[in-house]
Write an enzyme that holds these catalytic residues in place. Structure first.
Site, short mmCIF file in Angstrom:
data_model
loop_
_atom_site.label_atom_id
_atom_site.label_comp_id
_atom_site.label_asym_id
_atom_site.label_seq_id
_atom_site.Cartn_x
_atom_site.Cartn_y
_atom_site.Cartn_z
CE LYS A 163 -4.17 -1.84 0.33
NZ LYS A 163 -5.16 -1.66 -0.76
CG ASP A 190 -4.03 -0.65 -3.98
OD1 ASP A 190 -4.38 0.41 -4.55
OD2 ASP A 190 -4.84 -1.44 -3.46
CD GLU A 218 -5.12 -2.69 -6.69
OE1 GLU A 218 -4.22 -3.52 -6.43
OE2 GLU A 218 -6.22 -2.70 -6.12
CG ASP A 243 -9.64 -1.88 -6.19
OD1 ASP A 243 -10.83 -2.23 -6.33
OD2 ASP A 243 -9.03 -2.04 -5.11
CE LYS A 267 -10.49 -4.94 -3.83
NZ LYS A 267 -10.25 -3.64 -3.19
MG LIG Z 1 -6.96 -1.82 -4.33
#
Ligand SMILES: [Mg+2]
Length: 358
Positions: A163, A190, A218, A243, A267
């Site tokens: 992250k 991400d 991402e 995303d 997702k």
């Molecule tokens: Mg993500």
């Protein structure tokens, strides 16, 4: 009819995390999820789960329970074998509420598969019986992130997602720390929408200048800034993933038309299972790669994503790691876990989850 829905119940499912999980848009100390239970006329129980993520989907635990209570009269008496029309009807009755719809869909598919003796991974295509996941590292200091990467390597992970979004300089120091602790691992970043297009390109270039290769960047910029996503994609030299930009098949079409991403992160918590299948079709027809991700689901919700990933067999990036971030939770079936690999071998119907609430 034995496969008609007799009852739908939703109740809080509060799950502690092993340690706080921090990303650019929020921090979680515990998962305030919702347990969804669909009962069929023949007594079959389907289990689902909502991972309420207010800063991503707008769902809270309370709104998800209220939404599912609202949908109870819509689904009672409906046959789960006609899942496509059943789920279209629930979406006509209640817009948005991605998490609540997703939890209901998982429970409906689980009940359908259990009642008919079809494991979900085979219903979705049966391409392979196992998938390997990455592990995601939370925001933190370079030292903390490097330590977490070393632990991931020892635990058998070969792919790490970091992250980012703390700032270009500190994020670079964190990526360098991870590379030092995990020299053989595939690395992805991400940003959870944290950067401007210029910052995202700068980050990618400076990471490359350190000799560090990335498999994916991402959601570098805001979810609705598709022109910004395309700019990053054209200038950063790393595949760009969408995303938060993609919740629905319609979002996926927009991303394809704008040339905004090389990879779409599906997702189940965003699109539900029916929507996830449709997004996968859009992406595959457009030669856009696919990733499968998760929120903070326990084994109950995560099992549906594992079955989808195995069944379709087309995900180049697999990020189904919530189970490693939550404290152990008493629930059986769904899949077996060996290191970083999920296997659905031996599941006899639905997701195969069995659960006895206390
Ligand atoms: Mg993500």
């Amino acid at each position: 009819m034995s496969t008609t829905i007799k009852d739908l119940r939703a109740e809080p499912l509060d799950l502690p995390l092993k340690e706080p999980f921090v990303i650019a848009t929020g921090r979680k100390d515990a998962a305030s999820n919702v347990l969804v239970r669909v009962e069929l006329a023949d007594g079959t129980i389907g289990w689902g789960e909502v991972s309420a993520t207010p800063y991503t989907s707008g769902d809270t635990q309370a709104t998800a329970i209220a939404a599912l209570d609202h949908l109870r009269p819509v689904v009672i008496g409906k046959d789960v074998r006609s899942w496509r029309s059943l789920l279209a009807e629930t979406r006509r009755h209640l817009r948005f509420q991605a998490g609540a719809h997703s939890g209901l869909e998982i429970a409906v598919f689980d009940a359908f598969g259990k009642a008919t003796g079809v494991p979900l991974w085979q219903l979705f295509g049966g391409v392979k019986a196992a998938v390997e996941t990455d592990l995601t590292l939370s925001l933190g200091t370079p030292e903390e992130t490097g330590t977490a990467a070393g632990r991931a390597v020892r635990d058998g992970f070969r792919k790490i997602k970091i992250k980012v979004g703390m700032g270009v300089a500190i994020d670079i120091a964190r990526v360098i720390a991870v590379r030092a602790a995990a020299p053989q691992c595939e690395l992805a970043l991400d940003a959870n929408q944290a950067f401007t297009p210029k910052q995202a390109v700068e980050l990618a270039h400076r990471v490359a200048a350190e000799g560090i290769e990335l498999s994916l960047l991402e959601q570098p910029v805001r979810r609705d800034d598709l022109a910004g996503m395309r700019h990053v994609r054209e200038h950063c030299g790393v595949p760009v993933g969408a995303d938060e930009s993609v919740f629905s098949p319609e979002d996926a079409i927009r991303v394809v038309r704008e040339g905004a991403a090389d990879v779409i992160n599906i997702k189940v918590a965003k699109a539900g299972l029916a929507g996830a299948l449709d997004i996968a079709s859009v992406a595959r027809a457009a030669n856009v790669d696919l990733m499968i991700g998760c929120m903070m689901e326990s084994k109950i919700g995560l099992a549906a994503s594992v079955h989808l990933a195995c069944g379709l067999g087309c995900f180049t990036h697999c990020d189904l790691d919530s189970i490693y971030l939550l404290r152990p939770f008493a629930c059986e079936g769904g899949f077996t876990l060996r290191g970083a690999e999920f296997s659905v071998e031996g599941i006899t119907g639905g997701t195969g989850i069995t659960y006895e609430p206390h």
